[in-house]
Scaffold this active site. Structure first.
Site, PDB file in Angstrom:
ATOM      1  N   HIS A   1     -11.363   5.471  -1.753  1.00  0.00           N
ATOM      2  CA  HIS A   1     -11.460   4.861  -0.411  1.00  0.00           C
ATOM      3  C   HIS A   1     -12.350   3.618  -0.415  1.00  0.00           C
ATOM      4  O   HIS A   1     -12.867   3.201   0.625  1.00  0.00           O
ATOM      5  CB  HIS A   1     -12.029   5.850   0.641  1.00  0.00           C
ATOM      6  CG  HIS A   1     -11.086   6.926   1.043  1.00  0.00           C
ATOM      7  ND1 HIS A   1     -11.517   8.213   1.340  1.00  0.00           N
ATOM      8  CD2 HIS A   1      -9.750   6.943   1.181  1.00  0.00           C
ATOM      9  CE1 HIS A   1     -10.472   8.955   1.652  1.00  0.00           C
ATOM     10  NE2 HIS A   1      -9.396   8.211   1.571  1.00  0.00           N
TER      11      HIS A   1
ATOM     12  N   ARG B   1      -2.682  -2.232  -3.317  1.00  0.00           N
ATOM     13  CA  ARG B   1      -3.766  -1.252  -3.248  1.00  0.00           C
ATOM     14  C   ARG B   1      -3.583  -0.296  -4.422  1.00  0.00           C
ATOM     15  O   ARG B   1      -2.522   0.306  -4.587  1.00  0.00           O
ATOM     16  CB  ARG B   1      -3.711  -0.484  -1.933  1.00  0.00           C
ATOM     17  CG  ARG B   1      -4.813   0.541  -1.897  1.00  0.00           C
ATOM     18  CD  ARG B   1      -4.781   1.382  -0.658  1.00  0.00           C
ATOM     19  NE  ARG B   1      -5.794   2.406  -0.776  1.00  0.00           N
ATOM     20  CZ  ARG B   1      -5.666   3.619  -0.271  1.00  0.00           C
ATOM     21  NH1 ARG B   1      -4.601   3.958   0.402  1.00  0.00           N
ATOM     22  NH2 ARG B   1      -6.620   4.506  -0.428  1.00  0.00           N
TER      23      ARG B   1
ATOM     24  N   ASN C   1       0.868  -1.181   0.000  1.00  0.00           N
ATOM     25  CA  ASN C   1       0.000   0.000   0.000  1.00  0.00           C
ATOM     26  C   ASN C   1       0.902   1.228   0.000  1.00  0.00           C
ATOM     27  O   ASN C   1       1.493   1.571   1.024  1.00  0.00           O
ATOM     28  CB  ASN C   1      -0.877  -0.054   1.262  1.00  0.00           C
ATOM     29  CG  ASN C   1      -1.849   1.102   1.333  1.00  0.00           C
ATOM     30  OD1 ASN C   1      -1.759   2.063   0.561  1.00  0.00           O
ATOM     31  ND2 ASN C   1      -2.775   1.013   2.270  1.00  0.00           N
TER      32      ASN C   1
ATOM     33  N   GLU D   1      -8.363  -2.482   5.719  1.00  0.00           N
ATOM     34  CA  GLU D   1      -8.175  -2.473   4.265  1.00  0.00           C
ATOM     35  C   GLU D   1      -7.320  -3.642   3.779  1.00  0.00           C
ATOM     36  O   GLU D   1      -7.620  -4.256   2.754  1.00  0.00           O
ATOM     37  CB  GLU D   1      -7.556  -1.139   3.836  1.00  0.00           C
ATOM     38  CG  GLU D   1      -8.549  -0.008   4.013  1.00  0.00           C
ATOM     39  CD  GLU D   1      -7.931   1.363   3.891  1.00  0.00           C
ATOM     40  OE1 GLU D   1      -7.108   1.713   4.767  1.00  0.00           O
ATOM     41  OE2 GLU D   1      -8.263   2.084   2.951  1.00  0.00           O
TER      42      GLU D   1
ATOM     43  N   ARG E   1      -6.549  19.168   0.538  1.00  0.00           N
ATOM     44  CA  ARG E   1      -7.306  19.230  -0.720  1.00  0.00           C
ATOM     45  C   ARG E   1      -8.573  20.066  -0.549  1.00  0.00           C
ATOM     46  O   ARG E   1      -9.196  20.033   0.514  1.00  0.00           O
ATOM     47  CB  ARG E   1      -7.711  17.816  -1.171  1.00  0.00           C
ATOM     48  CG  ARG E   1      -6.537  16.861  -1.216  1.00  0.00           C
ATOM     49  CD  ARG E   1      -6.976  15.457  -1.603  1.00  0.00           C
ATOM     50  NE  ARG E   1      -5.976  14.483  -1.195  1.00  0.00           N
ATOM     51  CZ  ARG E   1      -6.225  13.199  -0.980  1.00  0.00           C
ATOM     52  NH1 ARG E   1      -7.444  12.714  -1.118  1.00  0.00           N
ATOM     53  NH2 ARG E   1      -5.256  12.386  -0.619  1.00  0.00           N
TER      54      ARG E   1
END
Ligand code: AMP
Length: 398
Positions: free
Chosen positions: A179, A91, A10, A384, A235
């Protein structure tokens, strides 16, 4: 099936995280996890710890580049101290309009993912670099791309279509959502009692929120890129398009080259905005909470803007779902920032969302809604890597 060691990779813009699971007969056992942090610095961190938390590797090497970073990981995995992986799951933040399914990584697939780099410029360059290196350094071991956009494939066209001319829509400009692996992991943890009408707020350094109907994504806040949606660490989130035109015109005064100007605009909207832009202090919620405690008004405004935006989004998703059974907070802020959860939910009583101050005074998994709350409010950390392992095992046909 016999037990298979599955490696999960990841990568982020300044770190590579990894973990290894032993997967077999429906059982998933984490063997170890680790990370290289501080890529691009003289003082990186490289650690590996076993499932019990014991540090197996703990170093502070110089990590000037991503190649040095990945070599540290590959050398450790080849050292004989750890099982050789039977498969590797990567990922993968974004595969653009054509790479929509989790699948085996081939050199052609990497090129295809790379061709959509502009859709996830913070994540894709390092991810494709690591895919190529993993194919080279682990020859003969199958590598799989597990997509963050996969969960959102069930969104209806009314949610994915951007209101732009069709010629641009046909180039793949649409809402993808991100996500997704985190959202899948929340649904996985809620099984077998997944509520019919669910909202999950993944609030981390990048933040997004999804409306989930009967276990499937109905809508999500991030769009073409992870820069869209709710405001996050650095962001903007969704923004009046006129703002982009205004900023671009300011940049163009000193940077007439179009590509260079577009890149500067990209830096403004994805690295200098959000909590960092408003607070002029930090993109990190812990720093902002400390500053608020010390009376910093800009930090207060940044966090107010964050919580206010999320509350508005929850309201609109209650309308889309035509009701709500459960609200879940996850991600670094969602799991740990007690004050953000309280501030987001403070004005949502009319929607049946009431949290209990004492129950909310917690970090990690908990039910935090009050007895009187119509909607159950929970905190659930994402899993995850486990979801990536599950996809890899399925794709191996095991
Ligand atoms: P993530 O991207 O999921 O790792 O989340 C990172 C965000 O979680 C950062 O804004 C951190 O400040 C925030 N965070 C992590 N731990 C805490 C904590 N104990 N209290 C408040 N915020 C936290």
């Amino acid at each position: 099936m016999s037990s298979l060691p599955v490696l999960v990779l990841n990568s982020g813009s300044s770190s590579i995280k990894f973990s290894m699971y032993e997967a077999g007969n429906g059982e998933r056992t984490r063997l170890f996890e680790g990370a290289v942090d501080g890529i691009g610095t003289d003082l990186g961190k490289f650690w590996i710890k076993d499932a019990g938390g014991k540090k197996l590797v703990d170093q502070t090497p110089a990590v000037p580049s991503r190649s040095v970073a990945f070599k540290l990981v590959a050398d450790a995995l080849h050292s004989g101290r750890f099982p050789v992986p039977a498969a590797i799951g990567h990922r993968t933040v974004c595969g653009g309009p054509t790479v929509r399914e989790n699948q085996l990584i081939t050199p052609q697939l990497i090129d295809e993912i790379e061709s959509y780099e502009a859709l996830a410029p913070l994540h894709t360059p390092i991810a494709v670099y690591i895919m190529r290196e993993a194919l080279r350094l682990f020859p003969g071991i199958p590598n799989f791309a597990i997509l963050d956009t996969y969960f959102h494939r069930t969104m209806p066209e009314v949610a994915t279509r951007m209101p732009i001319p069709t010629e641009y829509a046909d180039m793949g400009v649409r809402r993808y959502g991100y996500h997704g692996i985190s959202y899948e992991s929340i649904i996985y943890q809620l099984q077998p009692h997944v509520p019919e009408k669910l909202i999950v707020a993944h609030l981390g350094n990048g933040a997004s929120i999804s409306a989930i109907l009967q276990g499937q994504c109905l809508d999500t806040s991030m769009g073409l890129t992870p820069t869209g949606g709710i405001i996050s660490g650095s962001r903007t989130g969704d923004i009046d398009p006129g703002v982009l035109i205004f900023i671009l015109k300011q940049i163009a005064k000193t940077t007439p080259n179009t590509d260079a100007a577009a890149e500067q605009l990209e830096t403004v909207v994805s690295k200098k905005s959000g909590l960092l832009g408003v607070s002029e202090l930090s993109n990190d919620m812990r720093d902002l909470r400390d500053a608020i405690a010390a009376g910093n008004a800009k930090a207060r405004l940044a966090v107010d803007k964050f919580c206010w935006t999320i509350a508005r989004w929850i309201g609109s998703y209650v309308a889309e779902l035509n009701g709500l059974d459960m609200l879940v907070f996850t991600g670094g802020i969602g799991e740990n920032d007690i004050a953000s959860r309280a501030e987001i939910c403070a004005g949502l009583g009319a929607l049946g969302i009431v949290i209990d101050a004492e129950r909310n005074n917690v970090r990690g998994a908990a039910v935090i809604s009050a007895e009187t709350s119509r909607v159950t409010v929970r905190v659930i950390p994402p899993l995850e890597d486990l979801i990536i392992v599950n996809h890899v095992v399925r794709l191996l046909g095991e």
